[in-house]
Enzyme design. Structure first.
Site, PDB file in Angstrom:
ATOM      1  N   ARG A 220      45.693  43.097  41.771  1.00  0.00           N
ATOM      2  CA  ARG A 220      44.629  44.114  41.728  1.00  0.00           C
ATOM      3  C   ARG A 220      45.244  45.493  41.521  1.00  0.00           C
ATOM      4  O   ARG A 220      44.777  46.286  40.716  1.00  0.00           O
ATOM      5  CB  ARG A 220      43.849  44.114  43.048  1.00  0.00           C
ATOM      6  CG  ARG A 220      42.996  42.913  43.253  1.00  0.00           C
ATOM      7  CD  ARG A 220      42.443  42.902  44.667  1.00  0.00           C
ATOM      8  NE  ARG A 220      41.654  41.699  44.873  1.00  0.00           N
ATOM      9  CZ  ARG A 220      41.620  41.009  45.995  1.00  0.00           C
ATOM     10  NH1 ARG A 220      42.339  41.406  47.034  1.00  0.00           N
ATOM     11  NH2 ARG A 220      40.889  39.936  46.090  1.00  0.00           N
ATOM     12  N   PHE A 236      33.757  37.239  37.961  1.00  0.00           N
ATOM     13  CA  PHE A 236      34.072  36.470  39.168  1.00  0.00           C
ATOM     14  C   PHE A 236      34.615  37.452  40.212  1.00  0.00           C
ATOM     15  O   PHE A 236      35.702  37.269  40.760  1.00  0.00           O
ATOM     16  CB  PHE A 236      35.107  35.366  38.884  1.00  0.00           C
ATOM     17  CG  PHE A 236      34.760  34.480  37.714  1.00  0.00           C
ATOM     18  CD1 PHE A 236      33.913  33.392  37.875  1.00  0.00           C
ATOM     19  CD2 PHE A 236      35.272  34.736  36.440  1.00  0.00           C
ATOM     20  CE1 PHE A 236      33.606  32.566  36.783  1.00  0.00           C
ATOM     21  CE2 PHE A 236      34.960  33.917  35.356  1.00  0.00           C
ATOM     22  CZ  PHE A 236      34.133  32.827  35.521  1.00  0.00           C
ATOM     23  N   ASP A 258      29.189  38.151  39.423  1.00  0.00           N
ATOM     24  CA  ASP A 258      29.476  36.950  40.231  1.00  0.00           C
ATOM     25  C   ASP A 258      28.154  36.223  40.428  1.00  0.00           C
ATOM     26  O   ASP A 258      27.093  36.844  40.461  1.00  0.00           O
ATOM     27  CB  ASP A 258      30.086  37.328  41.590  1.00  0.00           C
ATOM     28  CG  ASP A 258      30.817  36.152  42.251  1.00  0.00           C
ATOM     29  OD1 ASP A 258      32.064  36.180  42.302  1.00  0.00           O
ATOM     30  OD2 ASP A 258      30.138  35.205  42.706  1.00  0.00           O
ATOM     31  N   SER A 259      28.229  34.912  40.564  1.00  0.00           N
ATOM     32  CA  SER A 259      26.979  34.146  40.704  1.00  0.00           C
ATOM     33  C   SER A 259      26.500  34.070  42.153  1.00  0.00           C
ATOM     34  O   SER A 259      25.373  33.676  42.410  1.00  0.00           O
ATOM     35  CB  SER A 259      27.172  32.733  40.140  1.00  0.00           C
ATOM     36  OG  SER A 259      28.250  32.115  40.795  1.00  0.00           O
ATOM     37  N   ASP A 308      38.671  36.073  36.721  1.00  0.00           N
ATOM     38  CA  ASP A 308      39.333  35.428  37.867  1.00  0.00           C
ATOM     39  C   ASP A 308      38.470  34.270  38.368  1.00  0.00           C
ATOM     40  O   ASP A 308      37.910  34.324  39.461  1.00  0.00           O
ATOM     41  CB  ASP A 308      39.554  36.479  38.972  1.00  0.00           C
ATOM     42  CG  ASP A 308      40.345  35.917  40.144  1.00  0.00           C
ATOM     43  OD1 ASP A 308      41.041  34.889  39.968  1.00  0.00           O
ATOM     44  OD2 ASP A 308      40.264  36.507  41.240  1.00  0.00           O
ATOM     45  N   CYS A 348      43.748  29.709  39.034  1.00  0.00           N
ATOM     46  CA  CYS A 348      44.274  29.305  40.347  1.00  0.00           C
ATOM     47  C   CYS A 348      44.358  27.783  40.431  1.00  0.00           C
ATOM     48  O   CYS A 348      44.341  27.213  41.519  1.00  0.00           O
ATOM     49  CB  CYS A 348      43.453  29.906  41.477  1.00  0.00           C
ATOM     50  SG  CYS A 348      41.715  29.497  41.412  1.00  0.00           S
TER      51      CYS A 348
HETATM   52  N1  SAH Z   1      38.189  38.111  41.879  1.00  0.00           N
HETATM   53  C1  SAH Z   1      37.821  37.819  43.233  1.00  0.00           C
HETATM   54  C2  SAH Z   1      38.007  36.386  43.634  1.00  0.00           C
HETATM   55  C3  SAH Z   1      37.292  35.394  42.751  1.00  0.00           C
HETATM   56  S1  SAH Z   1      36.990  33.863  43.490  1.00  0.00           S
HETATM   57  C4  SAH Z   1      38.575  38.745  44.160  1.00  0.00           C
HETATM   58  O1  SAH Z   1      39.407  39.537  43.698  1.00  0.00           O
HETATM   59  O2  SAH Z   1      38.358  38.687  45.370  1.00  0.00           O
HETATM   60  C5  SAH Z   1      35.907  33.138  42.332  1.00  0.00           C
HETATM   61  C6  SAH Z   1      34.494  33.706  42.341  1.00  0.00           C
HETATM   62  O3  SAH Z   1      33.798  33.113  41.247  1.00  0.00           O
HETATM   63  C7  SAH Z   1      33.647  33.403  43.545  1.00  0.00           C
HETATM   64  O4  SAH Z   1      33.203  34.620  44.103  1.00  0.00           O
HETATM   65  C8  SAH Z   1      32.452  32.600  43.035  1.00  0.00           C
HETATM   66  O5  SAH Z   1      31.221  32.964  43.639  1.00  0.00           O
HETATM   67  C9  SAH Z   1      32.430  32.981  41.601  1.00  0.00           C
HETATM   68  N2  SAH Z   1      31.888  32.007  40.643  1.00  0.00           N
HETATM   69  C10 SAH Z   1      32.136  30.693  40.558  1.00  0.00           C
HETATM   70  N3  SAH Z   1      31.544  30.167  39.464  1.00  0.00           N
HETATM   71  C11 SAH Z   1      30.910  31.188  38.839  1.00  0.00           C
HETATM   72  C12 SAH Z   1      30.158  31.295  37.633  1.00  0.00           C
HETATM   73  N4  SAH Z   1      29.940  30.235  36.852  1.00  0.00           N
HETATM   74  N5  SAH Z   1      29.682  32.506  37.286  1.00  0.00           N
HETATM   75  C13 SAH Z   1      29.888  33.575  38.079  1.00  0.00           C
HETATM   76  N6  SAH Z   1      30.626  33.536  39.206  1.00  0.00           N
HETATM   77  C14 SAH Z   1      31.124  32.362  39.596  1.00  0.00           C
END
Ligand code: SAH
Length: 404
Positions: A220, A236, A258-259, A308, A348
């Protein structure tokens, strides 16, 4: 404690011929198929002694007859039978190696114990300000929960220890779901933590995983170096780690997608908490793939995009399908960038190594009709170490790509 008092009658697990090599090389997993079935097995979570087909000592480990990984090896020295003291020493060593991070004044959220990497399979401990969050995912660690709690209390004197074990992983080990206070105070619903000088609120009881993704701490910060004056898209975003760092480094605007509804709520709280200009922030609760198409169709462009996503490849067998999903996602992202634009993209999935991830990006760029440079390779931070004998522990990788 019975299992520890009965160490003298420790069960022996015999490996089939030719199945001891990886274990001798200190790989910690014995799969059920490698074990000679002698009828009466030990109890789940019991300490066992593993021997090769000629009865030669290999290592001590934690048994689970219900898991695909029948024994998790923890100690290769036959003179050091794992007892309660053994667990205490391992916990002390893990915490000791985090001291430089624990001394940092601008970060108070740290992974203290990272399972196999710290010789403590099935155990993950995160520090969130004055609270600890514990995840117990294996029967062996479950059996000594009281020792773990006691030692953590002694070493760190937290206000409280909260257990937030992932129900799915526990189910595979035949353990019931667990979510609640282990000792001390109940953490507030919104607990304030700090990372790289940025403030976050974490919902330890209801948030994803143990509440916060501290593995992206360094990435980050690095990514944000390029955010000044940029139109940033954080996909995400969860609680907004990349978005907030971008704001802190003078991003012109940030769109976070984010979803999850809880992610949206946490993100908005965090933008407000840090006093960032809310008029420059748009939070979109949507599926990222769909939203990228919406941006594409409407001609919206960005200068920097973060991708991410959650783990697409749960195992090696799912790698091909996952590679296609990563490719598609990255292609869609690249389409929204112009020359000079930056893509910080992550995976990941432990099953995908960085070489394969680069290929996926090359493939995505070709399909998007863009030429890209790899500017930087990302990995997991020092509180998520990788044991040389356990490459599976290396899961987080990322690439900073520039459209040229
Ligand atoms: N970038 C974040 C961590 C991401 S974890 C950070 O820095 O803290 C992955 C995230 O993807 C989760 O919050 C989950 O809710 C979201 N997610 C999973 N599938 C998704 C989709 N199809 N569309 C949008 N968000 C999604």
């Amino acid at each position: 404690m019975a299992s520890y008092l009965s160490l003298r009658q420790m069960h022996t697990i015999k490996l089939k011929k030719g199945k001891a090599k990886a274990a001798h090389q200190r790989h910690p997993w014995i799969f059920s198929g490698a074990v000679v079935d002698d009828g009466e097995g030990p109890q789940n979570g019991e300490v066992v002694q593993v021997v090769d087909h000629l009865d030669g000592f290999v290592a001590y480990g934690l048994y689970n007859g219900q898991s695909r990984v029948a024994v998790r090896l923890i100690e290769w020295d036959s003179d050091r039978r794992p007892d309660e003291e053994w667990w205490r020493v391992r916990i002390q060593r893990a915490v000791e190696t985090r001291q430089p991070l624990l001394r940092s004044s601008d970060t108070n959220t740290v992974r203290l114990i990272f399972a196999e990497a710290d010789f403590l399979p099935g155990l993950i401990v995160d520090k969130y300000a004055d609270f600890l969050s514990v995840q117990i995912h294996a029967a062996g660690a479950e059996k000594v929960k009281h020792v773990i709690t006691d030692e953590l209390n002694r070493l760190l004197r937290p206000l409280g220890i909260y257990e937030r074990s992932d129900a799915n992983a526990r189910m595979h080990e035949g353990l019931p779901a667990a979510n609640g206070v282990l000792c001390g105070d109940t953490p507030p619903e919104w607990l304030e933590i700090r990372e790289n000088g940025i403030r976050y609120e974490v919902n330890i009881a209801a948030g994803q995983k143990s509440g916060f993704y501290c593995d992206q701490r360094d990435n980050r910060l690095f990514t944000a170096r390029y955010a000044a004056g940029k139109r940033v898209l954080d996909c995400f975003c969860y609680s907004g780690g990349f978005s907030l760092n971008a704001f802190a480094n003078g991003a012109a605007s940030v769109v976070s997608v984010d979803s999850s509804a809880l992610a949206m709520e946490t993100l908005k709280r965090n933008v407000t908490l840090n006093g960032f200009d809310e008029s420059k922030h748009v939070a979109v609760q949507a599926d990222v793939n769909k939203q990228l198409r919406v941006f594409s169709d409407s001609g919206q462009r960005f200068d920097m995009i973060v991708l991410d996503p959650p783990k697409y490849a749960p195992s090696r067998s799912g790698l091909e399908k996952a590679a296609r999903a990563y490719k598609d996602l990255n292609r869609r992202g690249l389409l929204l960038l112009e020359r000079g634009g930056l893509l910080a993209t992550f995976s990941c999935s432990a099953a995908m190594d960085v070489g394969t991830f680069k290929q996926v990006l090359a493939w995505a760029a070709l399909d998007a009709g863009k030429e890209i440079q790899f500017v930087r390779q990302f990995t997991q931070p020092e509180d998520h170490p990788v044991r040389a004998s356990f490459p599976e522990g290396e899961y987080l990788k990322g690439l900073l790509c520039r459209v040229v």
